[in-house]
Design a protein around this motif. Structure first.
Motif, PDB file in Angstrom:
ATOM      1  N   SER A   1       0.844  -1.203   0.000  1.00 39.95           N
ATOM      2  CA  SER A   1       0.000   0.000   0.000  1.00 39.95           C
ATOM      3  C   SER A   1       0.875   1.248   0.000  1.00 39.95           C
ATOM      4  O   SER A   1       0.612   2.213  -0.731  1.00 39.95           O
ATOM      5  CB  SER A   1      -0.904   0.034   1.238  1.00 39.95           C
ATOM      6  OG  SER A   1      -1.596  -1.175   1.377  1.00 39.95           O
ATOM      7  N   ILE A   2       1.944   1.231   0.796  1.00 30.56           N
ATOM      8  CA  ILE A   2       2.870   2.374   0.838  1.00 30.56           C
ATOM      9  C   ILE A   2       3.493   2.575  -0.536  1.00 30.56           C
ATOM     10  O   ILE A   2       3.575   3.694  -1.051  1.00 30.56           O
ATOM     11  CB  ILE A   2       3.987   2.119   1.890  1.00 30.56           C
ATOM     12  CG1 ILE A   2       3.401   2.103   3.294  1.00 30.56           C
ATOM     13  CG2 ILE A   2       5.106   3.148   1.766  1.00 30.56           C
ATOM     14  CD1 ILE A   2       4.356   1.604   4.374  1.00 30.56           C
ATOM     15  N   ALA A   3       3.923   1.479  -1.153  1.00 35.32           N
ATOM     16  CA  ALA A   3       4.617   1.584  -2.449  1.00 35.32           C
ATOM     17  C   ALA A   3       3.703   2.207  -3.508  1.00 35.32           C
ATOM     18  O   ALA A   3       4.128   3.073  -4.271  1.00 35.32           O
ATOM     19  CB  ALA A   3       5.105   0.214  -2.890  1.00 35.32           C
ATOM     20  N   ILE A   4       2.440   1.794  -3.521  1.00 35.04           N
ATOM     21  CA  ILE A   4       1.520   2.328  -4.537  1.00 35.04           C
ATOM     22  C   ILE A   4       1.274   3.818  -4.299  1.00 35.04           C
ATOM     23  O   ILE A   4       1.193   4.607  -5.223  1.00 35.04           O
ATOM     24  CB  ILE A   4       0.195   1.541  -4.520  1.00 35.04           C
ATOM     25  CG1 ILE A   4       0.454   0.117  -5.007  1.00 35.04           C
ATOM     26  CG2 ILE A   4      -0.862   2.206  -5.395  1.00 35.04           C
ATOM     27  CD1 ILE A   4      -0.733  -0.800  -4.897  1.00 35.04           C
TER      28      ILE A   4
ATOM     29  N   MET B   1       3.375   5.918  -2.770  1.00 38.94           N
ATOM     30  CA  MET B   1       4.580   6.766  -2.754  1.00 38.94           C
ATOM     31  C   MET B   1       5.482   6.599  -3.982  1.00 38.94           C
ATOM     32  O   MET B   1       6.454   7.334  -4.139  1.00 38.94           O
ATOM     33  CB  MET B   1       5.377   6.502  -1.468  1.00 38.94           C
ATOM     34  CG  MET B   1       4.598   6.878  -0.216  1.00 38.94           C
ATOM     35  SD  MET B   1       5.473   6.608   1.334  1.00 38.94           S
ATOM     36  CE  MET B   1       6.599   7.976   1.382  1.00 38.94           C
ATOM     37  N   MET B   2       5.162   5.631  -4.858  1.00 36.02           N
ATOM     38  CA  MET B   2       6.031   5.411  -6.024  1.00 36.02           C
ATOM     39  C   MET B   2       5.903   6.556  -7.035  1.00 36.02           C
ATOM     40  O   MET B   2       5.006   7.393  -6.937  1.00 36.02           O
ATOM     41  CB  MET B   2       5.639   4.091  -6.702  1.00 36.02           C
ATOM     42  CG  MET B   2       4.296   4.158  -7.383  1.00 36.02           C
ATOM     43  SD  MET B   2       3.857   2.595  -8.160  1.00 36.02           S
ATOM     44  CE  MET B   2       2.417   3.111  -9.090  1.00 36.02           C
ATOM     45  N   GLU B   3       6.816   6.574  -7.997  1.00 30.98           N
ATOM     46  CA  GLU B   3       6.727   7.557  -9.081  1.00 30.98           C
ATOM     47  C   GLU B   3       5.565   7.186  -9.999  1.00 30.98           C
ATOM     48  O   GLU B   3       5.148   6.023 -10.046  1.00 30.98           O
ATOM     49  CB  GLU B   3       8.030   7.565  -9.896  1.00 30.98           C
ATOM     50  CG  GLU B   3       9.253   8.026  -9.116  1.00 30.98           C
ATOM     51  CD  GLU B   3       9.112   9.455  -8.578  1.00 30.98           C
ATOM     52  OE1 GLU B   3       8.543  10.313  -9.280  1.00 30.98           O
ATOM     53  OE2 GLU B   3       9.570   9.707  -7.447  1.00 30.98           O
TER      54      GLU B   3
ATOM     55  N   LYS C   1       7.001   0.335  -8.295  1.00 31.20           N
ATOM     56  CA  LYS C   1       6.889  -0.104  -6.897  1.00 31.20           C
ATOM     57  C   LYS C   1       8.249  -0.617  -6.426  1.00 31.20           C
ATOM     58  O   LYS C   1       8.696  -0.323  -5.322  1.00 31.20           O
ATOM     59  CB  LYS C   1       5.857  -1.233  -6.766  1.00 31.20           C
ATOM     60  CG  LYS C   1       4.430  -0.746  -6.578  1.00 31.20           C
ATOM     61  CD  LYS C   1       3.537  -1.871  -6.090  1.00 31.20           C
ATOM     62  CE  LYS C   1       3.136  -2.797  -7.203  1.00 31.20           C
ATOM     63  NZ  LYS C   1       2.669  -4.113  -6.773  1.00 31.20           N
ATOM     64  N   LEU C   2       8.907  -1.384  -7.299  1.00 29.76           N
ATOM     65  CA  LEU C   2      10.221  -1.932  -6.941  1.00 29.76           C
ATOM     66  C   LEU C   2      11.210  -0.805  -6.624  1.00 29.76           C
ATOM     67  O   LEU C   2      11.928  -0.859  -5.624  1.00 29.76           O
ATOM     68  CB  LEU C   2      10.753  -2.799  -8.090  1.00 29.76           C
ATOM     69  CG  LEU C   2      12.175  -3.328  -7.887  1.00 29.76           C
ATOM     70  CD1 LEU C   2      12.217  -4.342  -6.744  1.00 29.76           C
ATOM     71  CD2 LEU C   2      12.722  -3.971  -9.162  1.00 29.76           C
ATOM     72  N   ASP C   3      11.231   0.235  -7.469  1.00 31.89           N
ATOM     73  CA  ASP C   3      12.168   1.345  -7.224  1.00 31.89           C
ATOM     74  C   ASP C   3      11.917   1.970  -5.858  1.00 31.89           C
ATOM     75  O   ASP C   3      12.848   2.296  -5.131  1.00 31.89           O
ATOM     76  CB  ASP C   3      11.996   2.440  -8.293  1.00 31.89           C
ATOM     77  CG  ASP C   3      12.614   2.005  -9.606  1.00 31.89           C
ATOM     78  OD1 ASP C   3      13.384   1.023  -9.599  1.00 31.89           O
ATOM     79  OD2 ASP C   3      12.301   2.633 -10.639  1.00 31.89           O
ATOM     80  N   LEU C   4      10.639   2.137  -5.532  1.00 27.62           N
ATOM     81  CA  LEU C   4      10.302   2.734  -4.231  1.00 27.62           C
ATOM     82  C   LEU C   4      10.822   1.830  -3.094  1.00 27.62           C
ATOM     83  O   LEU C   4      11.464   2.303  -2.161  1.00 27.62           O
ATOM     84  CB  LEU C   4       8.777   2.915  -4.155  1.00 27.62           C
ATOM     85  CG  LEU C   4       8.144   3.770  -3.067  1.00 27.62           C
ATOM     86  CD1 LEU C   4       7.997   3.047  -1.754  1.00 27.62           C
ATOM     87  CD2 LEU C   4       8.851   5.103  -2.821  1.00 27.62           C
TER      88      LEU C   4
ATOM     89  N   ARG D   1      12.401  12.297  -4.001  1.00 24.69           N
ATOM     90  CA  ARG D   1      11.053  12.760  -3.691  1.00 24.69           C
ATOM     91  C   ARG D   1      10.750  12.777  -2.188  1.00 24.69           C
ATOM     92  O   ARG D   1      10.056  13.650  -1.692  1.00 24.69           O
ATOM     93  CB  ARG D   1      10.047  11.846  -4.407  1.00 24.69           C
ATOM     94  CG  ARG D   1       8.622  12.349  -4.363  1.00 24.69           C
ATOM     95  CD  ARG D   1       7.626  11.252  -4.678  1.00 24.69           C
ATOM     96  NE  ARG D   1       7.275  11.163  -6.076  1.00 24.69           N
ATOM     97  CZ  ARG D   1       6.065  11.435  -6.570  1.00 24.69           C
ATOM     98  NH1 ARG D   1       5.102  11.835  -5.789  1.00 24.69           N
ATOM     99  NH2 ARG D   1       5.816  11.272  -7.849  1.00 24.69           N
ATOM    100  N   TRP D   2      11.292  11.769  -1.471  1.00 26.53           N
ATOM    101  CA  TRP D   2      10.830  11.566  -0.092  1.00 26.53           C
ATOM    102  C   TRP D   2      11.902  11.723   0.977  1.00 26.53           C
ATOM    103  O   TRP D   2      11.617  11.525   2.163  1.00 26.53           O
ATOM    104  CB  TRP D   2      10.204  10.166   0.043  1.00 26.53           C
ATOM    105  CG  TRP D   2       8.941  10.005  -0.733  1.00 26.53           C
ATOM    106  CD1 TRP D   2       8.762   9.246  -1.847  1.00 26.53           C
ATOM    107  CD2 TRP D   2       7.668  10.620  -0.467  1.00 26.53           C
ATOM    108  NE1 TRP D   2       7.467   9.335  -2.298  1.00 26.53           N
ATOM    109  CE2 TRP D   2       6.775  10.187  -1.452  1.00 26.53           C
ATOM    110  CE3 TRP D   2       7.203  11.508   0.510  1.00 26.53           C
ATOM    111  CZ2 TRP D   2       5.441  10.588  -1.504  1.00 26.53           C
ATOM    112  CZ3 TRP D   2       5.877  11.915   0.468  1.00 26.53           C
ATOM    113  CH2 TRP D   2       5.015  11.461  -0.539  1.00 26.53           C
ATOM    114  N   ARG D   3      13.129  12.042   0.562  1.00 22.41           N
ATOM    115  CA  ARG D   3      14.213  12.076   1.547  1.00 22.41           C
ATOM    116  C   ARG D   3      13.844  12.956   2.754  1.00 22.41           C
ATOM    117  O   ARG D   3      13.382  14.080   2.590  1.00 22.41           O
ATOM    118  CB  ARG D   3      15.491  12.581   0.871  1.00 22.41           C
ATOM    119  CG  ARG D   3      16.724  12.390   1.727  1.00 22.41           C
ATOM    120  CD  ARG D   3      18.007  12.399   0.907  1.00 22.41           C
ATOM    121  NE  ARG D   3      18.074  11.269  -0.011  1.00 22.41           N
ATOM    122  CZ  ARG D   3      18.225  11.372  -1.329  1.00 22.41           C
ATOM    123  NH1 ARG D   3      18.307  12.553  -1.901  1.00 22.41           N
ATOM    124  NH2 ARG D   3      18.267  10.286  -2.079  1.00 22.41           N
ATOM    125  N   GLY D   4      13.985  12.388   3.963  1.00 23.19           N
ATOM    126  CA  GLY D   4      13.741  13.174   5.180  1.00 23.19           C
ATOM    127  C   GLY D   4      12.313  13.071   5.711  1.00 23.19           C
ATOM    128  O   GLY D   4      12.014  13.631   6.757  1.00 23.19           O
TER     129      GLY D   4
END
Ligand code: BG6
Length: 470
Positions: free
Chosen positions: A251-254, A256-258, A272-275, A327-330
């Motif tokens: 669920s997180i991957a979907i 938060m992914m690009e 999803k894999l990249d995330l 995109r999400w660092r921090g």
């Protein structure tokens, strides 16, 4: 795509998973005309099943859902469906059993498909420890090179990275990746499927989903039930392996992914894999585990008859993760999940993913950090809502109040619906099934938490506490 003829073989047909999920899903697909025209089903298991027991396995969930008002119980339809199902008793390690099964499949091919070879879907409603062996036996005895063959397995896929790799490579000796459908039933949840539209069919949400606007992400999954006789399985796996590594992470991957280039299987799954690859292994210092104790509403986890008295398996886990990409660092991702019903605070079934937004740049109303958020709720009632600060109605001043701007998804929560996405198995669409490299990447995040060297005295299980609520 499988259009006309299919034999679906449900291995583990006498078990809990088949009863609660697989058969209701097949019934739903059949009822909605989503199974290939001439589908036949074989239930396969070790135990002897009387006609009554088989009927109970096939229809228990439908009757149960009907009682709750989700379904109509239609006796004529149920009889018709039952006519498509045959039961075969056999073992999982003997060649003769699978040869007998092959004779049954061939008998169907003669009677129903005028002697033509049928497409074959083998559905393993079995414990993961038997996937390698059973998939090998099927390949050896029940694979039809002239037609389409598919192997369906359900999470959890192994117990850690190494165990998962062993299982995957053993299955890969017999089956090609495009023949393997790995189910994570959360990917069939209406609200999870709705995320794609929410993010990629609108232009106003995507610009918010990054470190500039999101201060933190939190995911909560609470279940009002505990072991409930499933201790044999659950006690070996625990909360992280049971839902963290799969349902929650998917669920997180979907979310938060690009954005994918298209809706093709591999575009979605590669993103999803990249995330997942951007999430470093969770540090054991960022983990809290718990096990539910007895309380006013019920017994403790260890009091369940299927759970060993001295069990130290976590029924609650809370951890922090980060996503180390541009995109999400921090931005911390905080996850909390637990089951149990003994205390009042565990009384509510809930699953939400919340993106807490930063305070407005020009904070003229002086609103709090976090008072704006985007919430995706899977449970109890699927919904998407924004928490917003709006002008207090009928005020003469400028006072803001927190309000919800809400979209409710009329998602039905019956088992048959959640798994009805299995229609994609017949279509050959793997986008909602988990690819091997995704499963491994997901294990990499948790493996240090679920296996730990004996000499490590600060191992997570030592920090287990007995909880009475959260
Ligand atoms: C299953 C887990 O995969 O998912 C269960 O094994 C959990 O322990 C369940 O309760 C949650 O899914 P749902 O659809 O019931 O919310």
């Amino acid at each position: 795509q499988i259009k006309d003829k299919a034999v679906v073989i449900v291995f583990g047909a006498s078990g809990d998973l088949a009863k609660k999920s697989t058969f209701p899903a097949l019934y739903t697909l059949w009822e909605e005309g989503l199974l290939p025209e001439k589908t036949r089903i074989i239930g396969y298991a070790r135990s002897k099943l009387s006609k009554e027991k088989l009927q109970d396995q096939l229809f228990w969930k439908i009757r149960d859902d009907a009682k709750e008002g989700h379904h109509q119980e239609d006796a004529a339809k149920m009889r018709e469906f039952e006519g498509l199902v045959k039961y075969v008793q056999g073992s999982y390690d003997k060649d003769e059993s699978f040869q007998e099964l092959e004779r049954e499949i061939e008998a169907i091919e003669t009677e129903v498909f005028s002697g033509q070879k049928s497409n074959r879907i083998s559905y393993l409603a079995l414990p993961p420890s038997s996937f390698s062996q059973v998939s090998h036996m099927i390949k050896k005895h029940n694979y039809s090179p002239e037609t389409i063959n598919r192997l369906v397995i359900e999470k959890p896929f192994g117990k850690d990275t190494e165990d998962c790799k062993r299982m995957m490579s053993s299955i890969a000796k017999d089956w090609k990746e495009e023949e393997i459908y790995r189910i994570d039933h959360y990917l069939g949840e209406e609200m999870v499927r709705a995320i794609y539209h929410l993010r990629f069919a609108n232009s106003f949400i995507e610009p918010l989903l990054n470190k500039d606007h999101v201060e933190s992400v939190s995911i909560v999954m609470k279940e009002t039930f505990g072991a409930e006789g499933r201790g044999g399985y659950f006690d070996e796996f625990g909360m992280i392996r049971d839902v963290g590594q799969n349902h929650l992470l998917q669920s997180i991957a979907i979310m938060m992914m690009e954005a994918p280039a298209s809706l093709e299987d591999d575009s979605l799954r590669s993103n999803k894999l990249d995330l997942l690859k951007g999430i470093p292994p969770v540090d054991s210092a960022d983990l809290v585990l718990g096990q539910y104790a007895d309380g006013p509403n019920g017994k403790a986890y260890v009091d369940d008859e299927t759970v060993p008295d001295d069990s130290r398996t976590a029924t609650f886990a809370q951890w922090a993760m980060k996503v180390d990409n541009e995109r999400w660092r921090g931005v911390p991702v905080l996850v909390k999940c637990g089951k149990g019903k003994s205390w009042k605070s565990l009384d509510e079934g809930l699953m939400t993913m919340t993106f807490h937004l930063r305070a407005p740049r020009n904070n003229v109303f002086n609103v709090n950090e976090h008072s704006n958020s985007l919430v995706i709720r899977m449970n109890p009632e699927p919904a998407v809502f924004f928490k917003a600060n709006l002008l207090k109605p009928a005020t003469r001043g400028t006072e803001a109040i927190e309000q919800e701007i809400k979209w409710t998804v009329p998602g039905r929560k019956v088992a048959g619906d959640k798994l009805a996405y299995e229609a994609n198995i017949f279509k050959g669409d793997q986008s909602s099934f988990v690819r091997e490299d995704e499963v491994i990447a997901a294990w990499e995040i948790f493996t240090p938490l679920v296996i730990f060297p004996k000499k490590d005295r600060s191992r997570p299980a030592d920090r287990l506490f007995w909880y009475t609520g959260y």
